[in-house]
Design a protein around this motif. Structure first.
Motif, short mmCIF file in Angstrom:
data_model
loop_
_atom_site.label_atom_id
_atom_site.label_comp_id
_atom_site.label_asym_id
_atom_site.label_seq_id
_atom_site.Cartn_x
_atom_site.Cartn_y
_atom_site.Cartn_z
N GLY A 38 0.91 -1.13 0.30
CA GLY A 38 -0.01 0.10 0.34
C GLY A 38 1.19 1.13 -0.14
O GLY A 38 2.36 1.80 0.38
N SER A 39 0.18 2.42 0.00
CA SER A 39 1.21 4.02 -0.50
C SER A 39 1.95 4.12 1.15
O SER A 39 2.71 4.55 1.42
N SER A 40 0.56 3.52 2.45
CA SER A 40 1.14 3.90 3.52
C SER A 40 2.50 4.08 3.96
O SER A 40 3.67 4.66 4.46
N PRO A 41 3.17 2.57 3.74
CA PRO A 41 4.45 1.99 4.18
C PRO A 41 6.02 2.62 3.16
O PRO A 41 6.85 2.28 3.86
N MET A 67 2.15 -9.52 4.24
CA MET A 67 0.57 -9.27 4.63
C MET A 67 -0.17 -10.21 3.90
O MET A 67 -1.21 -10.87 4.23
N ASP A 68 0.04 -9.85 2.04
CA ASP A 68 -1.09 -10.44 1.66
C ASP A 68 -0.97 -10.16 0.19
O ASP A 68 0.34 -9.84 -0.38
N GLU A 69 -0.98 -10.69 -0.21
CA GLU A 69 -1.45 -11.06 -1.97
C GLU A 69 -2.32 -11.42 -3.45
O GLU A 69 -3.32 -11.97 -2.34
N GLY A 138 -10.93 0.46 7.74
CA GLY A 138 -10.53 0.29 9.07
C GLY A 138 -9.98 -1.50 8.66
O GLY A 138 -9.57 -2.04 10.13
N HIS A 139 -9.68 -2.02 7.57
CA HIS A 139 -9.12 -3.09 7.48
C HIS A 139 -7.63 -3.66 7.63
O HIS A 139 -7.03 -1.87 6.99
N ILE A 140 -7.63 -4.68 8.01
CA ILE A 140 -5.84 -4.76 8.09
C ILE A 140 -5.72 -6.18 7.52
O ILE A 140 -6.02 -7.18 7.42
N ALA A 167 -8.26 0.58 -7.41
CA ALA A 167 -8.43 1.09 -8.87
C ALA A 167 -7.35 1.98 -9.70
O ALA A 167 -6.33 1.82 -10.00
N ARG A 168 -6.95 3.40 -7.66
CA ARG A 168 -5.66 4.33 -8.53
C ARG A 168 -4.15 3.28 -9.14
O ARG A 168 -3.68 3.95 -9.65
N PHE A 169 -4.34 2.24 -9.00
CA PHE A 169 -2.76 1.33 -9.01
C PHE A 169 -3.27 0.50 -10.15
O PHE A 169 -1.97 0.34 -11.29
N HIS A 203 -8.74 10.47 4.97
CA HIS A 203 -9.50 10.14 5.08
C HIS A 203 -9.79 8.26 5.59
O HIS A 203 -10.57 7.63 5.49
N LYS A 204 -8.28 8.40 6.39
CA LYS A 204 -8.41 7.61 7.74
C LYS A 204 -9.10 7.75 8.37
O LYS A 204 -9.06 7.30 9.62
N ALA A 205 -9.56 9.15 9.09
CA ALA A 205 -9.98 9.27 10.03
C ALA A 205 -11.69 8.64 11.02
O ALA A 205 -10.79 8.84 12.25
#
Ligand code: GLP
Length: 243
Positions: A38-41, A67-69, A138-140, A167-169, A203-205
């Motif tokens: 994701g963009s966060s890390p 975490m995922d794929e 709020g999904h992890i 979808a932006r990616f 958007h995560k608030a």
């Protein structure tokens, strides 16, 4: 709470480096690190690479579990999480490729692969530090709203909001976003000895507020960290708007 996303990234990267160096990993006792995409890390990975180049951290004795794929994207697809991790982190540092564990969304028996992933985490002694981001709902990892808080690594259907957000990616085309993913479960994350979450942006608030100010709830799966004895959220000012 840090002023902006850049300072969040620096704080988190320095935190990870301090934890790894204090642990003093060796080949017999590697540091086991859970990692997100994701963009966060991205900022965290950039700073980890910067510190690696300065000789302040080595990945030689770090074992990673992602975490995922996505299911069905070839590993070398530019948007696969394999490509993401190699491009943003692994190819720039001294990690042994055998120590990198990323779920394979293209194998015949996805469920068996998920089970083996869990077994491998146990075999290396469990995850020391699980770094994570969250979705606006709020999904992890890909533990979408409604996921069991006891869930383990498995195949998951992505929520429409997640497909839309990702979808932006894929050139903004939701039809190109995979509809299934492999993901660690909430319980897989919670088993880590420490969980550290990055949350940035307005958007995560709402998700941050639900996560820390309301009850533990499977509709906001990151709220499970309220039950974790050692968890850390590093967020920016924008993400605190609903607190
Ligand atoms: C995806 C990933 C999550 C990530 C989330 C948020 O759903 N599976 O692990 O936390 O995206 O991504 P971003 O950091 O780009 O907002």
């Amino acid at each position: 709470i840090r002023p902006d996303a850049t300072s969040v990234a620096r704080y988190m990267a320095e935190y990870i480096i301090a934890r790894v160096n204090k642990f003093g990993p060796t080949s017999e006792r590697p540091f086991v690190l859970g990692l997100p995409t994701g963009s966060s890390p991205i900022g965290v990975y950039r700073i980890l690479v910067e510190y690696f180049k300065k000789g302040l951290i080595s990945f030689k004795h770090i074992v990673t579990f992602n975490m995922d794929e996505y299911v069905g994207l070839p590993k070398d697809h530019p948007e696969s999480y394999h490509s993401f991790m190699w491009n943003h982190l692994f190819k720039h540092v001294d990690i042994d490729p055998n120590n990198v564990n990323i779920l394979d969304g293209n194998c015949d028996d996805l469920e068996l692969r998920c089970l083996k992933f869990e077994q491998k985490i146990l075999a290396v002694g469990g995850i020391e530090l699980f770094l994570g981001g969250i979705g606006p709902d709020g999904h992890i990892a890909f533990n979408e709203p409604g996921s069991s808080l006891q869930s383990r690594t498995r195949v998951k259907t992505l929520a429409y909001e997640t497909i839309l957000a990702n979808a932006r990616f894929f050139g903004g085309d939701i039809t190109k976003v995979p509809k299934l993913a492999l993901t660690v479960g909430v319980a897989t994350v919670m088993d880590a000895r420490e969980v550290a979450i990055i949350i940035t942006g307005q958007h995560k608030a709402l998700a941050l507020a639900k996560c820390i100010e309301e009850g533990v709830n499977h509709m906001w799966t990151v709220s499970a960290i309220q039950l974790h004895p050692r968890s850390l959220i590093v967020c920016d000012e924008d993400a605190t708007l609903e607190l």
